[in-house]
Scaffold this active site. Structure first.
Site, short mmCIF file in Angstrom:
data_model
loop_
_atom_site.label_atom_id
_atom_site.label_comp_id
_atom_site.label_asym_id
_atom_site.label_seq_id
_atom_site.Cartn_x
_atom_site.Cartn_y
_atom_site.Cartn_z
N CYS A 141 0.83 -1.21 0.00
CA CYS A 141 0.00 0.00 0.00
C CYS A 141 0.87 1.26 0.00
O CYS A 141 0.61 2.20 -0.77
CB CYS A 141 -0.93 0.00 1.20
SG CYS A 141 -0.12 -0.40 2.77
N HIS A 221 -2.49 5.52 6.27
CA HIS A 221 -1.10 5.97 6.40
C HIS A 221 -1.02 7.40 5.86
O HIS A 221 -1.79 7.77 4.96
CB HIS A 221 -0.14 5.16 5.54
CG HIS A 221 -0.12 3.68 5.80
ND1 HIS A 221 0.24 3.14 7.00
CD2 HIS A 221 -0.35 2.63 4.98
CE1 HIS A 221 0.22 1.81 6.91
NE2 HIS A 221 -0.15 1.48 5.70
P1 NAD Z 1 -5.21 -10.85 6.48
O1 NAD Z 1 -4.63 -11.42 7.73
O2 NAD Z 1 -6.34 -9.89 6.59
O3 NAD Z 1 -5.71 -12.06 5.55
C1 NAD Z 1 -4.91 -13.17 5.31
C2 NAD Z 1 -5.73 -14.33 4.76
O4 NAD Z 1 -4.87 -15.46 4.59
C3 NAD Z 1 -6.86 -14.81 5.67
O5 NAD Z 1 -7.94 -15.17 4.84
C4 NAD Z 1 -6.32 -16.06 6.35
O6 NAD Z 1 -7.34 -16.99 6.59
C5 NAD Z 1 -5.35 -16.60 5.31
N1 NAD Z 1 -4.18 -17.28 5.91
C6 NAD Z 1 -3.59 -17.00 7.09
N2 NAD Z 1 -2.55 -17.84 7.30
C7 NAD Z 1 -2.50 -18.67 6.23
C8 NAD Z 1 -1.66 -19.75 5.85
N3 NAD Z 1 -0.63 -20.14 6.63
N4 NAD Z 1 -1.90 -20.37 4.67
C9 NAD Z 1 -2.91 -19.97 3.88
N5 NAD Z 1 -3.75 -18.95 4.18
C10 NAD Z 1 -3.53 -18.31 5.34
O7 NAD Z 1 -3.99 -10.24 5.67
P2 NAD Z 1 -4.00 -8.99 4.69
O8 NAD Z 1 -3.92 -7.74 5.49
O9 NAD Z 1 -5.09 -9.15 3.70
O10 NAD Z 1 -2.57 -9.13 4.00
C11 NAD Z 1 -2.35 -10.05 2.93
C12 NAD Z 1 -1.14 -9.59 2.13
O11 NAD Z 1 -1.41 -8.29 1.60
C13 NAD Z 1 0.17 -9.44 2.92
O12 NAD Z 1 1.26 -9.72 2.06
C14 NAD Z 1 0.18 -7.97 3.29
O13 NAD Z 1 1.47 -7.47 3.56
C15 NAD Z 1 -0.40 -7.38 2.02
N6 NAD Z 1 -1.00 -6.05 2.17
C16 NAD Z 1 -1.78 -5.75 3.26
C17 NAD Z 1 -2.31 -4.49 3.37
C18 NAD Z 1 -3.14 -4.09 4.55
O14 NAD Z 1 -3.13 -2.92 4.92
N7 NAD Z 1 -3.88 -4.98 5.18
C19 NAD Z 1 -2.09 -3.54 2.37
C20 NAD Z 1 -1.36 -3.89 1.24
C21 NAD Z 1 -0.80 -5.15 1.16
#
Ligand code: NAD
Length: 339
Positions: A141, A221
């Site tokens: 992000c 942010h």
């Molecule tokens: P989140 O925790 O909200 O969601 C993660 C998902 O993955 C959930 O559905 C969970 O059930 C699943 N999961 C958890 N552990 C797992 C495993 N071992 N194997 C398979 N599935 C699993 O996470 P998020 O915030 O959506 O982040 C996901 C990615 O996106 C990360 O790389 C993060 O850095 C990136 N990201 C997040 C944001 C943010 O602000 N949330 C912004 C941009 C990028």
């Protein structure tokens, strides 16, 4: 019609699923979750086929009465491409364990290291680098926010050293285990934070140094950006460049937008799902030039600014559209983003 699977239906995954389902050249064939949580139930209620992330945890779903269409292996078989939205580092493991052996294309999120993909991606900067690729990482992000505005300045002007201070939300709104905190944390304590080098995965020639602190907020942010100018530029010229940059939105304190709180209230008025704000919001009245240095504030809705890129990257990887602006405009139109 490209068949897309979402591995990890969390904060990013559910939003990408929604955005893909709004396109006419790709469709969602299923999503995964680790357990029969409220998010898993929401996936089923939304009409998505649900697959278990761990085959040995299928019983949990059966016991909770949450219907499964299979396991993640079945989803990888069925999909032409997987959007991996699992937590940081899990995506890289999934690549080796699931996607490469199955010869399934995949995209990854910014929590993964740059080398997980053949390229890192922001469609506004390097759409063509992803054409025909099998594995691509959509940047985080913060990096999406920085490359969106800095890329525009770099295209328009001769710019020198860039310094950016990132004031980061501590956790997403739906997360309770990371708080509550009441502190300002230099994170990392050393310079640079990883964000500057991450910007260089897309714009390698930029001379950028970033620092970052975490603050007790969940909603956005904020970036304080300083850019040396190697040529005479007026504030109005900078505004014109940002006005013409897709996915940049101007906000103004004179309209009552004094903080991220008002930005999110403004976002609620837009009526988008989850009150998302896909655009990088720049305070128009923060843009100022002093002694050939440009200063501006921008704010990032961390849960959603990467969502449009996650759609464009699929179009690039399958060469459904080779013209970056045509894909960007198509995605924008489908999500209600003004081009
Ligand atoms: P989140 O925790 O909200 O969601 C993660 C998902 O993955 C959930 O559905 C969970 O059930 C699943 N999961 C958890 N552990 C797992 C495993 N071992 N194997 C398979 N599935 C699993 O996470 P998020 O915030 O959506 O982040 C996901 C990615 O996106 C990360 O790389 C993060 O850095 C990136 N990201 C997040 C944001 C943010 O602000 N949330 C912004 C941009 C990028």
């Amino acid at each position: 019609m490209i068949k897309v699977g979402i591995n990890g239906f969390g904060t990013i995954g559910k939003r990408v699923a929604y955005a893909v389902s709004k396109q006419d050249d790709m469709k969602i064939v299923g999503v995964t979750n680790t357990k029969p949580s409220f998010e898993a139930k929401f996936a089923v209620d939304s009409g998505y086929k649900l697959f278990a992330s761990f085959p040995d945890k299928k019983d949990l779903f059966d016991e909770a009465g949450v219907p499964l269409a299979g396991t993640v292996n079945d989803l990888v078989d069925e999909a032409d491409l997987i959007v991996d939205c699992t937590p940081s580092k899990v995506g890289a493991e999934n690549k080796e364990k699931l996607y490469v052996p199955n010869k399934t294309k995949a995209t990854f999120q910014g929590g993964e290291k740059g080398h997980v993909g053949e390229v890192s991606f922001n469609p506004l900067c390097n759409y063509k680098d992803a054409l025909g690729k099998d594995y691509v990482r959509v940047v985080s992000c913060n990096t999406t926010g920085l490359t969106t505005t800095l890329g525009a300045l770099d295209d328009a002007f001769d710019i020198g050293k860039i310094r950016a201070m990132l004031i980061r939300r501590s956790a997403d709104p739906g997360i309770s285990h990371k708080g509550p905190i009441n502190a300002i944390i230099p994170d990392p304590i050393h310079v640079p934070s990883h964000h500057g080098p991450d910007v260089q995965t897309i714009l390698p020639h930029l001379n950028i140094i970033t620092t970052a602190v975490k603050v007790p907020t969940t909603i956005m942010h904020m970036h304080s950006v300083m850019v040396e100018l190697n040529q005479d530029v007026t504030e109005e010229q900078v505004k014109e460049v940002f006005r013409n940059r897709p996915r940049v939105m101007f906000l103004n304190t004179k309209d009552g937008i004094r903080s991220t709180a008002e930005i999110m209230e403004f976002a609620r008025n837009l009526g988008r799902p989850w009150s998302d704000i896909y655009e990088i919001t720049v305070w128009e009245d923060s843009i100022s030039i002093k002694d050939n240095e440009l200063y501006y504030f921008q704010a990032i809705h961390q849960e959603s600014d990467v969502v449009p890129s996650n759609v464009d990257v699929i179009r690039a990887m399958f060469e459904l559209e080779t013209d970056p602006m045509k894909s960007i405009q198509k995605t924008n139109k489908s999500l209600g983003i003004k081009s």
